[in-house]
Write a protein that holds these residues in place. Structure first.
Motif, PDB file in Angstrom:
ATOM      1  N   LEU A 167      38.249  38.093  31.617  1.00 23.49           N
ATOM      2  CA  LEU A 167      38.051  39.098  32.666  1.00 23.49           C
ATOM      3  C   LEU A 167      39.169  40.139  32.665  1.00 23.49           C
ATOM      4  N   CYS A 168      40.140  39.943  31.799  1.00 25.51           N
ATOM      5  CA  CYS A 168      41.219  40.929  31.657  1.00 25.51           C
ATOM      6  C   CYS A 168      40.686  42.094  30.842  1.00 25.51           C
ATOM      7  N   THR A 169      40.963  43.329  31.295  1.00 29.55           N
ATOM      8  CA  THR A 169      40.443  44.496  30.580  1.00 29.55           C
ATOM      9  C   THR A 169      41.424  44.993  29.516  1.00 29.55           C
ATOM     10  N   GLN A 170      42.657  44.504  29.544  1.00 29.28           N
ATOM     11  CA  GLN A 170      43.628  44.947  28.529  1.00 29.28           C
ATOM     12  C   GLN A 170      44.366  43.760  27.916  1.00 29.28           C
ATOM     13  N   PRO A 191      45.691  37.307  28.624  1.00 30.23           N
ATOM     14  CA  PRO A 191      45.517  38.351  29.638  1.00 30.23           C
ATOM     15  C   PRO A 191      46.827  39.100  29.926  1.00 30.23           C
ATOM     16  N   CYS A 192      46.692  40.368  30.323  1.00 29.63           N
ATOM     17  CA  CYS A 192      47.888  41.195  30.531  1.00 29.63           C
ATOM     18  C   CYS A 192      48.585  40.853  31.845  1.00 29.63           C
ATOM     19  N   GLY A 193      47.813  40.391  32.820  1.00 34.23           N
ATOM     20  CA  GLY A 193      48.419  40.051  34.109  1.00 34.23           C
ATOM     21  C   GLY A 193      48.618  41.255  35.018  1.00 34.23           C
ATOM     22  N   ARG A 194      48.269  42.460  34.557  1.00 41.37           N
ATOM     23  CA  ARG A 194      48.548  43.659  35.354  1.00 41.37           C
ATOM     24  C   ARG A 194      47.298  44.461  35.697  1.00 41.37           C
ATOM     25  N   CYS A 195      46.220  44.299  34.929  1.00 37.80           N
ATOM     26  CA  CYS A 195      45.045  45.154  35.139  1.00 37.80           C
ATOM     27  C   CYS A 195      44.285  44.727  36.406  1.00 37.80           C
ATOM     28  N   HIS A 196      43.287  45.541  36.763  1.00 37.65           N
ATOM     29  CA  HIS A 196      42.487  45.267  37.947  1.00 37.65           C
ATOM     30  C   HIS A 196      41.818  43.883  37.845  1.00 37.65           C
ATOM     31  N   GLY A 197      41.264  43.607  36.644  1.00 33.45           N
ATOM     32  CA  GLY A 197      40.604  42.308  36.428  1.00 33.45           C
ATOM     33  C   GLY A 197      41.566  41.152  36.682  1.00 33.45           C
ATOM     34  N   CYS A 198      42.754  41.255  36.135  1.00 32.91           N
ATOM     35  CA  CYS A 198      43.753  40.187  36.313  1.00 32.91           C
ATOM     36  C   CYS A 198      44.126  40.032  37.787  1.00 32.91           C
ATOM     37  N   HIS A 199      44.234  41.160  38.489  1.00 37.47           N
ATOM     38  CA  HIS A 199      44.577  41.086  39.921  1.00 37.47           C
ATOM     39  C   HIS A 199      43.493  40.358  40.708  1.00 37.47           C
TER      40      HIS A 199
HETATM   41 ZN   LIG Z   1      44.619  42.060  32.521  1.00 38.69          ZN
END
Ligand SMILES: [Zn+2]
Length: 342
Positions: free
Chosen positions: A49-52, A59-67
Motif C-alpha cells: 500500500l506504499c506508493t513510493q 515501504p517508505c514510511g512517509r507517503c500517504h499510503g504509509c500514513h
Molecule cells: Zn510509503
C-alpha cells in the motif's frame, strides 16, 4: 531494509517480495503456528500500500499510503481474521449480532458475517488507486458457510484485488479454496535460531519454554493463557505425575485450583501422556526432556493398555475442553485415573 520481522524469515520474505510485481489473485501461505507467518504476510500487505517503496519493496514510511496504514485506517485493506487471532494483534473484530453478551469463549473460527461483510468492500473501487487486499487468517479454521462465501469471492476476484490467506495446517484448508491460490510454504525456524532469538528477547529458561511451545518461538509468548498453566500449578502437576502409579488420589484433589482452565490442564496432561507413550516404545520424551529419567521409569512400569486408555480419556476431554464444564472436577478425575490406569 527489509520487511521481515524475525531472523528466520529470509526465505519467506524473498518469496513474498518476488511476487510484488505479479501478484496472484489468491495467495495462501502456510506453515507452523508460532513462527510469525501471518505477521510477515501482514507486513507484506502493508508494504504493497506504499506508493513510493524502495527498490526491494520495503515501504517508505512517509507517503500517504504509509500514513493511512500506520493509523490503521487504510481503506484498501480488509481483515477476515478470527476473534482469537485479532485480539493480540489489535485487529478490529466485529462480533456477530447474535453474540451472547455473556459468552466466555472467544471465536476461534472465521464466521459467516465476516466473509459477508467483504461483499461491499469488493464492490467498491480502490480508494487510493492501487491494489486492494483481503487478509484471511486462519484459513484452516473457517466455518463451512463462511468458506462458501469466501470461495465465491475468490472465484470471481474483482480487478486489482489480492486475497492473502494464511493457514497453520494446510491439510485443513478446503481443497476448493486451496486450488484458487498460489501456495507458499513457510519454513519453521531451527532450534538454534529460535533459542538465539528468545534469548535476545530476554526470555529466561528459554530451552524449556521453547520445548513446551513445540519449538515455535512466538508460541512462547502466546497470550492465549487458557492453554498455559501458571508456573506454580505446573509444579504441582509435575510433582503428582512424577509419582506414577503411586500417586495418591488424595493428592489429586490439591493439584488443580479453581483458576486452572480445563484447556490448559488437558493440554499439559496430553503432553505428559505423549511423552510416556514415546518412552514406552523407546523414544526420547519431546515435551518434558528434563524429566526423561522419571518418564522412562514410569513408562517401563506402566501397563500399556491402561496407559493408552488414560491417554484416550485425556484426548476425549480435550475435545470438549472449549465448553464450560466443571473444570476442577474433571481434572481431578483425570489425575485419579492416571494413577489407577498406568
Ligand atoms: Zn510509503
Amino acid at each position: 531494509m527489509s520487511i521481515k520481522l524475525y531472523p528466520w524469515q529470509d526465505a519467506l520474505e524473498k518469496a513474498l517480495l518476488d511476487l510484488r510485481d505479479r501478484l496472484p489473485n489468491g495467495l495462501l501461505v502456510y506453515g507452523p503456528r508460532g513462527a510469525g507467518i501471518f505477521d510477515l504476510v501482514q507486513a507484506f500487505a502493508k508494504s504493497l500500500l506504499c506508493t513510493q517503496p524502495a527498490a526491494d519493496g520495503t515501504p517508505c514510511g512517509r507517503c500517504h499510503g504509509c500514513h493511512l496504514v500506520r493509523a490503521g485506517t487504510h481503506p484498501d485493506i480488509r481483515y477476515v481474521v478470527s476473534e482469537a487471532e485479532s485480539l493480540p494483534r489489535e485487529i478490529p473484530f466485529v462480533p456477530p449480532d447474535t453474540a451472547a453478551s455473556d459468552r466466555k469463549t472467544v471465536y476461534r473460527e472465521i464466521l459467516i458475517h465476516q466473509t459477508r461483510a467483504l461483499t461491499d468492500f469488493l464492490n467498491l473501487k480502490s480508494h487510493e488507486g492501487g491494489v486492494r487486499i483481503v487478509l484471511v487468517y486462519p484459513a484452516d479454521r473457517i466455518r463451512a458457510e463462511a468458506a462458501a462465501s469466501l470461495l465465491k469471492s475468490l472465484e470471481e476476484p474483482p480487478e486489482n484485488t489480492v486475497f492473502m490467506l494464511v493457514a497453520d495446517e494446510i491439510d485443513r484448508v478446503l481443497p476448493t479454496i486451496r486450488s484458487r491460490c498460489r501456495l507458499i510454504r513457510a519454513g519453521a525456524p531451527t532450534r538454534e535460531q529460535a533459542l538465539e532469538w528468545l534469548k535476545s528477547q530476554g526470555v529466561q529458561d528459554a530451552e524449556r519454554k521453547l520445548t513446551e511451545a513445540g519449538g515455535m518461538p512466538l508460541a512462547v509468548f502466546d497470550e492465549d493463557a487458557r492453554f498455559r498453566l501458571a508456573d506454580e500449578t505446573r509444579e504441582r502437576f509435575l510433582a503428582y505425575l512424577k509419582l506414577g502409579h503411586a500417586a495418591p488420589p488424595a493428592q489429586a484433589l490439591s493439584v488443580a485450583d479453581k483458576d486452572v482452565t480445563l484447556s490448559a490442564a488437558a493440554l499439559f496432561l496430553s503432553r505428559w501422556g505423549w511423552d510416556l507413550a514415546s518412552a514406552k516404545v523407546g523414544c526420547e520424551p519431546q515435551y518434558f526432556p528434563e524429566f526423561a529419567e522419571e518418564i522412562k521409569t514410569i513408562a517401563q512400569a506402566a501397563n500399556p493398555t491402561g496407559l493408552y486408555t488414560w491417554i484416550n480419556s485425556v484426548r476425549d476431554i480435550r475435545r470438549v475442553s472449549e465448553h464450560p464444564l466443571n473444570a476442577k472436577t474433571m481434572i481431578e478425575a483425570l489425575l485419579i485415573s492416571y494413577a489407577r490406569n498406568i
